[in-house]
Design an enzyme around this catalytic site. Structure first.
Site, PDB file in Angstrom:
ATOM      1  N   TYR A  46      -4.595  94.209  34.830  1.00 10.84           N
ATOM      2  CA  TYR A  46      -5.712  94.316  33.892  1.00 10.84           C
ATOM      3  C   TYR A  46      -7.052  93.956  34.554  1.00 10.84           C
ATOM      4  CZ  TYR A  46      -2.175  94.131  30.115  1.00 10.84           C
ATOM      5  OH  TYR A  46      -1.099  94.342  29.297  1.00 10.84           O
ATOM      6  N   LYS A  70       1.411  88.867  33.965  1.00  5.66           N
ATOM      7  CA  LYS A  70       2.525  89.776  34.267  1.00  5.66           C
ATOM      8  C   LYS A  70       2.550  90.154  35.738  1.00  5.66           C
ATOM      9  CE  LYS A  70       1.718  91.643  29.668  1.00  5.66           C
ATOM     10  NZ  LYS A  70       0.278  91.406  29.544  1.00  5.66           N
TER      11      LYS A  70
END
Length: 315
Positions: free
Chosen positions: A52, A81
């Site tokens: 992200y 993640k």
């Protein structure tokens, strides 16, 4: 579920409404402002990921909030993640994430996709020569090592089908605490929720509104006449109905908006109560998966030749 939290299979508690920090523009200042706003509104669950590009902004905003006394570290829940290019060494990847975020541990670390990429492949949309054969056992051993070293309090997966979960559970010493997947009134995940329930794996919903505002997202959920009718009946908004539907299924919901009014509206979903008629009406909605993962499928180098391979026919 007590006080809008859920207790995971490892004993850690997780707030049921989380703020997602994926943004196509990925403006650091905007993200930091949104996190500060969210904290003031009562959000305590924050979701990011290596891919992200928002780890630094989220970490910086949370650090500022802890330093000025807005919040204590133990009161917030932070997830990031593992991207496919780091499957060869989750421990190093998590240490790098913690350094970027200025934190000493995460509350939850997820395998972002059941996809392994070459160590230098950092594109959100992998190219054909980026793929490697997934060795899930080795990846999961690395995730368990992260837990053992105290770098995170819980581990889990994202975008795993029922079949892939079953494969993982055959060799996992520590079962995943969470499976974060697309889930909303038009992609209800009934089978996956049953499988996760059988193994005490918590289902966390990303794109619980169908991802409006994302390049790949859709307004189908919030524009649905059924959802709008239920919202009108309860003097609520379509977004609140969609979020409360997810909460009513025992899931947490990770919702991304940096707009102050919508953030307030979203967290207000916890006060809405849907009745049996509402839930039956939602079951009538035609299902359609929005985040399909086409970029992870190809005929040559990906282990997944079709979307059915990637999702094991849960599509």
């Amino acid at each position: 579920m007590r006080n809008n939290q859920v207790r995971l299979n490892c004993g850690v508690t997780m707030p049921l409404i989380g703020l997602g920090t994926y943004s196509f523009e990925n403006d650091k200042h905007t993200t930091e402002l949104a996190v500060h706003m969210a904290l003031k509104m009562g959000y305590r669950n924050f979701d990011t990921a290596k891919i992200y590009g928002s780890e630094a902004a989220l970490g910086n905003a949370l650090t500022e909030a802890m330093q000025d006394g807005t919040v204590e570290r133990e009161d917030i829940f932070v997830t990031s993640k593992l991207w496919g290019s780091h499957h060869h060494d989750p421990v190093s990847a998590l240490r790098q994430t913690l350094k970027i975020m200025g934190m000493d541990h995460l509350d939850l670390y997820l395998v972002h996709w059941p996809v392994k990429l070459k160590p230098w492949a950092f594109d959100a949309i992998p190219k054909e020569d980026h793929f490697e054969e997934l060795d899930l056992k080795t990846t999961w051993l690395g995730m368990e090592k992260c837990l053992e070293l105290g770098l995170c309090r819980s581990i889990g997966v994202s975008n795993f089908s029922s079949k892939k979960l079953d494969q993982l559970l055959k060799f996992a010493s520590v079962p995943p605490a969470v499976n974060q997947v697309e889930m909303h009134p038009m992609w209800r995940q009934a089978r996956l929720r049953r499988v996760c329930g059988d193994h005490k794996i918590h289902v966390s919903a990303y794109s619980p509104l169908g991802g409006p505002g994302n390049a790949w997202g859709s307004t189908l959920v919030v524009d649905s006449p059924i959802i709008q009718s239920i919202a009108h009946k309860h003097s609520a908004t379509p977004a609140q109905v969609a979020l409360q539907w997810g909460l009513s299924k025992g899931s947490s919901v990770i919702v991304k908006s940096f707009n102050q009014e919508r953030m307030k509206e979203n967290i207000g979903a916890v006060d809405l109560k849907l009745d049996g008629d509402d839930l039956m009406e939602i079951e009538k909605l035609e299902e359609r998966k929005i985040m399909r993962g086409e970029s992870l499928v190809n005929q040559t180098t990906s282990p997944y030749k079709t979307l059915e391979d990637l999702w094991d026919d849960e599509i």
